[in-house]
Motif scaffolding. Structure first.
Motif, PDB file in Angstrom:
ATOM      1  N   ILE A 153       0.839  -1.208   0.000  1.00 27.67           N
ATOM      2  CA  ILE A 153       0.000   0.000   0.000  1.00 27.67           C
ATOM      3  C   ILE A 153       0.871   1.253   0.000  1.00 27.67           C
ATOM      4  N   ALA A 154       2.034   1.190   0.644  1.00 27.64           N
ATOM      5  CA  ALA A 154       2.949   2.334   0.661  1.00 27.64           C
ATOM      6  C   ALA A 154       3.439   2.653  -0.743  1.00 27.64           C
ATOM      7  N   ASP A 155       3.697   1.624  -1.559  1.00 25.79           N
ATOM      8  CA  ASP A 155       4.140   1.863  -2.935  1.00 25.79           C
ATOM      9  C   ASP A 155       3.027   2.473  -3.773  1.00 25.79           C
ATOM     10  N   VAL A 156       1.805   2.041  -3.560  1.00 28.20           N
ATOM     11  CA  VAL A 156       0.674   2.603  -4.301  1.00 28.20           C
ATOM     12  C   VAL A 156       0.522   4.087  -3.963  1.00 28.20           C
ATOM     13  N   TYR A 157       0.739   4.441  -2.713  1.00 25.88           N
ATOM     14  CA  TYR A 157       0.584   5.841  -2.295  1.00 25.88           C
ATOM     15  C   TYR A 157       1.788   6.698  -2.701  1.00 25.88           C
ATOM     16  N   PHE A 158       2.985   6.251  -2.360  1.00 24.56           N
ATOM     17  CA  PHE A 158       4.174   7.078  -2.565  1.00 24.56           C
ATOM     18  C   PHE A 158       4.806   6.922  -3.950  1.00 24.56           C
ATOM     19  N   ARG A 159       4.643   5.754  -4.556  1.00 25.47           N
ATOM     20  CA  ARG A 159       5.324   5.477  -5.826  1.00 25.47           C
ATOM     21  C   ARG A 159       4.351   4.937  -6.869  1.00 25.47           C
ATOM     22  N   CYS A 160       3.205   5.574  -6.972  1.00 23.34           N
ATOM     23  CA  CYS A 160       2.143   5.115  -7.871  1.00 23.34           C
ATOM     24  C   CYS A 160       2.624   5.014  -9.319  1.00 23.34           C
ATOM     25  N   GLU A 161       3.417   5.977  -9.772  1.00 22.98           N
ATOM     26  CA  GLU A 161       3.890   5.953 -11.164  1.00 22.98           C
ATOM     27  C   GLU A 161       4.726   4.709 -11.453  1.00 22.98           C
ATOM     28  N   ASN A 162       5.543   4.286 -10.493  1.00 17.85           N
ATOM     29  CA  ASN A 162       6.331   3.059 -10.664  1.00 17.85           C
ATOM     30  C   ASN A 162       5.429   1.826 -10.730  1.00 17.85           C
ATOM     31  N   VAL A 163       4.397   1.812  -9.884  1.00 18.35           N
ATOM     32  CA  VAL A 163       3.447   0.697  -9.883  1.00 18.35           C
ATOM     33  C   VAL A 163       2.709   0.659 -11.220  1.00 18.35           C
ATOM     34  N   ILE A 164       2.282   1.825 -11.693  1.00 19.60           N
ATOM     35  CA  ILE A 164       1.566   1.898 -12.976  1.00 19.60           C
ATOM     36  C   ILE A 164       2.444   1.396 -14.120  1.00 19.60           C
ATOM     37  N   LYS A 165       3.695   1.786 -14.111  1.00 18.90           N
ATOM     38  CA  LYS A 165       4.619   1.336 -15.157  1.00 18.90           C
ATOM     39  C   LYS A 165       4.725  -0.188 -15.150  1.00 18.90           C
ATOM     40  N   GLN A 166       4.836  -0.766 -13.973  1.00 25.89           N
ATOM     41  CA  GLN A 166       4.923  -2.224 -13.863  1.00 25.89           C
ATOM     42  C   GLN A 166       3.630  -2.882 -14.349  1.00 25.89           C
ATOM     43  N   LEU A 167       2.484  -2.298 -13.979  1.00 22.57           N
ATOM     44  CA  LEU A 167       1.197  -2.847 -14.426  1.00 22.57           C
ATOM     45  C   LEU A 167       1.085  -2.788 -15.952  1.00 22.57           C
ATOM     46  N   GLU A 168       1.503  -1.665 -16.523  1.00 23.58           N
ATOM     47  CA  GLU A 168       1.460  -1.516 -17.985  1.00 23.58           C
ATOM     48  C   GLU A 168       2.345  -2.550 -18.661  1.00 23.58           C
ATOM     49  N   GLU A 169       3.536  -2.790 -18.107  1.00 23.83           N
ATOM     50  CA  GLU A 169       4.446  -3.783 -18.672  1.00 23.83           C
ATOM     51  C   GLU A 169       3.844  -5.186 -18.631  1.00 23.83           C
ATOM     52  N   GLU A 170       2.969  -5.412 -17.645  1.00 23.22           N
ATOM     53  CA  GLU A 170       2.325  -6.716 -17.515  1.00 23.22           C
ATOM     54  C   GLU A 170       0.982  -6.773 -18.243  1.00 23.22           C
ATOM     55  N   GLN A 217      -1.721  -4.970 -17.596  1.00 23.09           N
ATOM     56  CA  GLN A 217      -2.820  -4.876 -16.629  1.00 23.09           C
ATOM     57  C   GLN A 217      -3.421  -3.476 -16.634  1.00 23.09           C
ATOM     58  N   LYS A 218      -4.644  -3.379 -16.140  1.00 21.85           N
ATOM     59  CA  LYS A 218      -5.299  -2.075 -15.991  1.00 21.85           C
ATOM     60  C   LYS A 218      -4.587  -1.271 -14.902  1.00 21.85           C
ATOM     61  N   THR A 219      -4.556   0.052 -15.069  1.00 24.26           N
ATOM     62  CA  THR A 219      -3.839   0.904 -14.117  1.00 24.26           C
ATOM     63  C   THR A 219      -4.750   1.841 -13.333  1.00 24.26           C
ATOM     64  N   ASP A 220      -6.020   1.919 -13.701  1.00 26.97           N
ATOM     65  CA  ASP A 220      -6.907   2.901 -13.075  1.00 26.97           C
ATOM     66  C   ASP A 220      -7.096   2.686 -11.579  1.00 26.97           C
ATOM     67  N   ILE A 221      -7.071   1.432 -11.135  1.00 23.32           N
ATOM     68  CA  ILE A 221      -7.288   1.153  -9.714  1.00 23.32           C
ATOM     69  C   ILE A 221      -6.162   1.721  -8.859  1.00 23.32           C
ATOM     70  N   CYS A 222      -4.942   1.735  -9.384  1.00 19.31           N
ATOM     71  CA  CYS A 222      -3.804   2.284  -8.642  1.00 19.31           C
ATOM     72  C   CYS A 222      -4.016   3.774  -8.394  1.00 19.31           C
ATOM     73  N   ARG A 223      -4.369   4.504  -9.433  1.00 20.86           N
ATOM     74  CA  ARG A 223      -4.618   5.946  -9.286  1.00 20.86           C
ATOM     75  C   ARG A 223      -5.808   6.222  -8.363  1.00 20.86           C
ATOM     76  N   GLU A 224      -6.821   5.372  -8.455  1.00 21.00           N
ATOM     77  CA  GLU A 224      -8.002   5.549  -7.608  1.00 21.00           C
ATOM     78  C   GLU A 224      -7.638   5.404  -6.131  1.00 21.00           C
ATOM     79  N   ILE A 225      -6.869   4.360  -5.810  1.00 16.31           N
ATOM     80  CA  ILE A 225      -6.477   4.136  -4.419  1.00 16.31           C
ATOM     81  C   ILE A 225      -5.568   5.262  -3.935  1.00 16.31           C
ATOM     82  N   GLN A 226      -4.600   5.665  -4.767  1.00 17.49           N
ATOM     83  CA  GLN A 226      -3.719   6.763  -4.381  1.00 17.49           C
ATOM     84  C   GLN A 226      -4.529   8.032  -4.130  1.00 17.49           C
ATOM     85  N   SER A 227      -5.487   8.313  -4.988  1.00 15.53           N
ATOM     86  CA  SER A 227      -6.321   9.504  -4.834  1.00 15.53           C
ATOM     87  C   SER A 227      -7.143   9.446  -3.547  1.00 15.53           C
TER      88      SER A 227
END
Length: 199
Positions: free
Chosen positions: A162-179, A181-191
């Motif tokens: 959860i700390a990565d989703v909050y503090f490093r969301c862009e890194n998580v999104i990049k990893q999801l995109e590489e796999e 996967q959808k990325t909207d949930i990461c931004r939603e949780i961070q928001s």
């Protein structure tokens, strides 16, 4: 108001968590230790993600140097008692009189661990809600050791701290995109975290 009177303050949750992490907030020795378990912390984070109010904190600012205090601990071990801090810094000391469990829970979730386990969130999406269960979590949250999280990720779960989703969301999104996967949930949780934490 004198320096020994308690007062209600309204800094953001984020400010208080960072102050606890930096050892700028203390617990008076009269306060009990951490009693919340994994489930309590998960419910608190779930409440935060739902936008529910999580209460207020009461901070006592004093210049008294005769107080016995304890530090907040980011990497909490339930089998180890919280030790007294033998020396408090000179000048104004800030003590948490109300909200210790919540503040310690946020510190564990976003800056540390509980018994060597970190708080993970599954980014597959929101959980299907059961109408008859108000305690059903909005997102799947789990305290896991890294090895267990690795096994579950290998089996297809989209687990991230959860700390990565909050503090490093862009890194998580990049990893999801590489796999793929959808990325909207990461931004939603961070928001959702930002909305609650940074008010």
């Amino acid at each position: 108001m004198t320096d020994t009177e308690a007062q209600n303050t309204t800094p953001s949750i984020s400010d208080l968590v960072i102050q606890a992490y930096r050892h700028e907030l203390y617990l008076p020795a009269i306060q009990r230790g951490m009693v919340w378990d994994e489930e309590n912390i998960q419910f608190l984070i779930d409440s935060l993600l739902r936008g529910y109010p999580i209460g207020t904190f009461m901070i006592w600012e004093t210049v008294r140097s005769d107080l016995r205090v304890r530090d907040f601990i980011p990497n909490m071990r339930t089998d180890t008692p919280m030790e007294l801090n033998p020396a408090i810094p000179p000048g104004i000391v800030r003590l948490v009189l109300d909200g210790q469990q919540r503040l310690q829970a946020f510190l564990i979730a976003f800056f540390g661990s509980l018994d060597g386990k970190y708080l993970w969130v599954n980014l597959k999406g929101k959980k299907e809600q059961k109408d008859d269960d108000p305690d059903d979590e909005l997102y799947e949250l789990s305290f896991l050791e890294d090895t267990e999280a690795g096994k579950r990720k290998a089996s297809g779960e989209l687990l991230f701290r959860i700390a990565d989703v909050y503090f490093r969301c862009e890194n998580v999104i990049k990893q999801l995109e590489e796999e793929g996967q959808k990325t909207d949930i990461c931004r939603e949780i961070q928001s959702r975290i930002k909305n609650a934490f940074e008010k």
